[in-house]
Design a protein around this motif. Structure first.
Motif, short mmCIF file in Angstrom:
data_model
loop_
_atom_site.label_atom_id
_atom_site.label_comp_id
_atom_site.label_asym_id
_atom_site.label_seq_id
_atom_site.Cartn_x
_atom_site.Cartn_y
_atom_site.Cartn_z
N ILE B 15 -37.86 64.24 -36.31
CA ILE B 15 -37.58 62.85 -35.75
C ILE B 15 -36.13 62.65 -36.57
CG2 ILE B 15 -37.36 60.45 -35.54
CD1 ILE B 15 -40.33 60.68 -34.83
N PHE B 152 -37.15 63.55 -10.92
CA PHE B 152 -37.35 62.42 -11.90
C PHE B 152 -37.58 61.02 -11.44
CE2 PHE B 152 -34.94 65.97 -13.64
CZ PHE B 152 -35.99 66.24 -14.51
N THR B 200 -34.50 54.85 -15.10
CA THR B 200 -34.14 55.29 -16.34
C THR B 200 -33.85 56.74 -16.18
OG1 THR B 200 -35.78 53.72 -17.16
CG2 THR B 200 -34.21 54.80 -18.66
N MET B 201 -34.63 57.41 -15.86
CA MET B 201 -34.66 59.08 -15.66
C MET B 201 -33.56 59.40 -14.84
SD MET B 201 -36.65 60.17 -17.90
CE MET B 201 -37.28 61.65 -17.68
N ILE B 204 -29.40 57.28 -16.32
CA ILE B 204 -28.78 57.84 -17.61
C ILE B 204 -28.13 59.22 -17.31
CG2 ILE B 204 -28.81 58.30 -20.05
CD1 ILE B 204 -28.80 55.48 -19.54
N MET B 249 -24.17 54.91 -25.65
CA MET B 249 -25.27 54.53 -26.13
C MET B 249 -25.75 53.23 -26.01
SD MET B 249 -26.19 56.82 -29.36
CE MET B 249 -27.81 56.24 -29.01
N ILE B 252 -27.78 53.18 -23.04
CA ILE B 252 -29.12 54.06 -23.30
C ILE B 252 -30.07 53.15 -24.09
CG2 ILE B 252 -30.13 55.85 -24.65
CD1 ILE B 252 -27.26 57.22 -24.02
N MET B 256 -34.02 51.78 -22.88
CA MET B 256 -34.96 51.72 -23.76
C MET B 256 -35.85 50.42 -23.80
SD MET B 256 -34.11 54.53 -26.50
CE MET B 256 -35.82 54.43 -27.31
N LEU B 259 -37.46 49.61 -20.69
CA LEU B 259 -38.70 50.44 -20.39
C LEU B 259 -39.87 49.91 -21.36
CD1 LEU B 259 -39.19 53.02 -18.99
CD2 LEU B 259 -38.82 54.16 -20.91
N GLN B 260 -39.43 49.36 -22.67
CA GLN B 260 -40.33 49.04 -23.45
C GLN B 260 -41.03 47.70 -22.98
OE1 GLN B 260 -38.89 49.08 -27.54
NE2 GLN B 260 -40.51 50.42 -28.03
N GLY B 266 -46.26 53.19 -23.49
CA GLY B 266 -45.31 53.93 -24.04
C GLY B 266 -44.56 55.27 -23.68
N GLY B 267 -44.37 55.01 -22.42
CA GLY B 267 -43.61 56.29 -22.09
C GLY B 267 -44.36 57.11 -21.04
N GLU B 268 -45.75 56.94 -21.14
CA GLU B 268 -46.44 57.95 -20.42
C GLU B 268 -46.35 58.23 -19.05
OE1 GLU B 268 -50.53 57.03 -21.19
OE2 GLU B 268 -50.16 57.41 -23.44
N LEU B 270 -43.05 58.66 -18.02
CA LEU B 270 -42.08 59.34 -17.83
C LEU B 270 -42.06 60.64 -17.23
CD1 LEU B 270 -40.30 58.37 -21.11
CD2 LEU B 270 -39.49 57.58 -18.75
N ILE B 271 -43.37 61.47 -17.35
CA ILE B 271 -43.41 62.83 -16.91
C ILE B 271 -44.60 62.86 -16.08
CG2 ILE B 271 -42.15 63.78 -18.74
CD1 ILE B 271 -44.96 64.32 -20.15
#
Lengths: 264, 271
Positions: B15, B152, B200-201, B204, B249, B252, B256, B259-260, B266-268, B270-271
């Motif tokens: 990171i 997405f 978001t997906m 952006i 940014m 962006i 974020m 989303l929070q 916690g973003g699960e 997203l995919i």
């Protein structure tokens, strides 16, 4: 009636998603270089493809980068999920926020950021820097796939195995890992796919003289893309289709077996 | 405390080296001029008319394509929830598969379909309408965005919709709610995390693309992504390019935060 409408809707969306792909596959067999008319069936672009060292090298680069970066991401990501499991919720949330940055960030910003970082440190850009960048944007996918699988249930299973006399390593390998495995596999597959499909981040982090399939395509956009690149993509697409179908069939069979085992 | 916390250390290092320091490098260049001294010029350059115009156009295209994706994806997710196709990971399979045809080629394939002599124009003329100029238009760019990013939007919405307990919906019907009321008061609120993830997906990448506008806009329509890309590849003005990226940014960071706020997993999704 409602069912028919629903199926028509699915069909339309599928057509939308797959129409361009069908067009490319058809054009890869077109004798003429024109993208507008189909003159005659021909395999000459496939021949050109296998004789082109440039394309073969791009193919090797694309897939070796995808495999290595997906492997790195899978190992780093899975370990991270395990380590985070022992942390306080606050630290976990903070790390997850950082984890989501490459996922939500615009590819162009991620690419430029990595490029500037490499320029400042005077790291020569090439294969290694592409690999590093790909692993960077793949790790979040692995973490998001594996994290839901590490939960109270797996903790309890692990403790139960220890109570029954298993060593920590043995309990992890025999009890926890099989629970995580589907998540790890889908994290790997997602990473691999994202890496193969990436153009923007590769574009900024590659040096001169190294190409992936994507950068090779982009370099030809203005002058007209050679149909041999369509041929290359057609082959990749068909291979992916076959592999994914096999995985899917095996998985649904495994699911059925699992259900049977539970019913017993 | 089953696992050692230090298992996470390679990730934390990654990171720092792969995300934090590179983003700091953008800030470093963004606040610097050619002589190396501190300046706000590169940031404020976003207010120059040509940049502002590109940003406005990008916002317009991105919002349009996000709305279209949402409108297309929601029924798809609802249908898949009830159909047999929704099971066994089939959906993920069908939606991931096109990614194996490189996204540049898929985008470019729309050139073939949209051209004056292309497939779509043949259909239009076949039903007796005049030939349309479809390529190099704003419409072509928005179409490209919808095409590239629709998966997405479908996946996160499908993920949340498929998790809604059937009993909850039946309970609503039993209590006398109409179909519309159930949809409005039960299904949509429960799907919000997926919708926010999907938005978001799509938003952006649409906002910042330079590839789609290059390929389907014929280089005539400049989006903010094109301007930033040209600062790095054509004009070699990293300072200005970094400054404009920093402004991007902001969008962006907003997404974020959204989303929070809405997605507690916690973003699960997203995919």
């Amino acid at each position: 009636m409602k069912k028919t409408l629903a199926n028509i809707y699915i069909l339309i969306i599928m057509l939308f998603l797959y129409l361009p792909i069908i067009a490319l596959i058809v054009l890869s067999f077109n004798e003429s270089k024109s993208m507008a008319v189909f003159t005659r069936f021909s395999l000459k672009w496939y021949e050109e493809l296998f004789q082109s060292e440039l394309m073969m090298r791009a193919l090797i680069n694309t897939f070796s980068i995808a495999i290595i970066s997906a492997l790195i991401a899978t190992v780093v990501g899975t370990l991270a999920v395990l380590g985070m499991n022992s942390m306080r919720t606050k630290s976990q949330n903070a790390l997850m926020a950082f984890n989501n940055i490459p996922l939500l960030n615009a590819d162009i910003v991620t690419g430029i950021a990595l490029m500037l970082f490499m320029l400042i440190l005077k790291i020569p850009r090439g294969y290694g820097t592409i690999l590093f960048s790909h692993a960077t944007f793949c790790i979040p996918y692995v973490i998001l796939s594996v994290k839901p699988r590490v939960n109270k249930r797996t903790d309890k299973l692990y403790e139960a195995a220890l109570d029954l006399g298993a060593t920590g390593k043995y309990a992890f390998r025999k009890v926890v890992l099989p629970e995580l495995w589907p998540g790890i596999m889908s994290g790997f597959m997602l990473s691999f796919t994202m890496s193969v499909d990436d153009f923007i981040i590769t574009y900024f982090t590659r040096g001169a003289g190294i190409n992936t399939i994507a950068t090779l395509i982009y370099s030809q956009v203005k002058v007209g893309i050679r149909p041999s690149l369509f041929a290359l993509s057609t082959i990749i697409f068909i291979v992916a289709l076959v592999v994914l179908v096999i995985i899917n069939i095996r998985q649904s069979k495994a699911d059925k077996d699992n259900k049977m085992a539970f019913n017993l | 405390m089953i696992y050692k916390k230090r298992y996470a250390s390679p990730f934390i290092i990654w990171i720092i080296v792969g995300t934090v320091i590179p983003l700091a490098s953008i800030a470093y260049y963004g606040f610097m001029d050619r002589t190396g001294s501190f300046t706000f010029t590169n940031i404020l350059a976003m207010f120059q008319p040509n940049h502002l115009q590109a940003l406005g156009l990008s916002l317009l295209f991105a919002i349009t394509s996000t709305v279209i994706c949402l409108v297309l994806a929601f029924p798809m997710a609802m249908i898949l929830r009830e159909s047999k196709f929704g099971k066994q990971g089939f959906m993920i399979f069908v939606i991931i598969l096109p990614m194996w045809m490189n996204f540049l080629l898929r985008t470019m394939a729309w050139q073939v379909l949209l051209e004056r002599q292309g497939v779509i124009n043949s259909i239009i003329t076949a039903i007796g309408l005049p030939r349309q100029e479809l390529m190099n238009t704003p419409g072509a760019i928005v179409l490209g965005m919808v095409y590239d990013f629709l998966p997405f939007m479908i996946l996160p919405i499908y993920n949340t919709v498929s998790k809604i307990d059937k009993n909850i919906i039946e309970a609503a019907y039993d209590l006398g709610a109409s179909k519309i009321r159930t949809f409005k008061d039960i299904i949509v609120p429960m799907t919000v995390p997926g919708i926010v993830s999907g938005v978001t997906m799509v938003f952006i990448p649409s906002l910042t693309t330079f590839v789609i506008s290059n390929m389907l806009g014929g280089g005539k329509i400049n989006l903010i992504g094109n301007i930033i890309e040209q600062e790095f590849t054509v004009n070699s003005n990293w300072y200005l390019g970094s400054g404009l990226s920093l402004v991007m940014m902001i969008f962006i960071i907003i997404s974020m935060l959204l989303l929070q706020k809405f997605d507690k997993t916690g973003g699960e999704n997203l995919i």
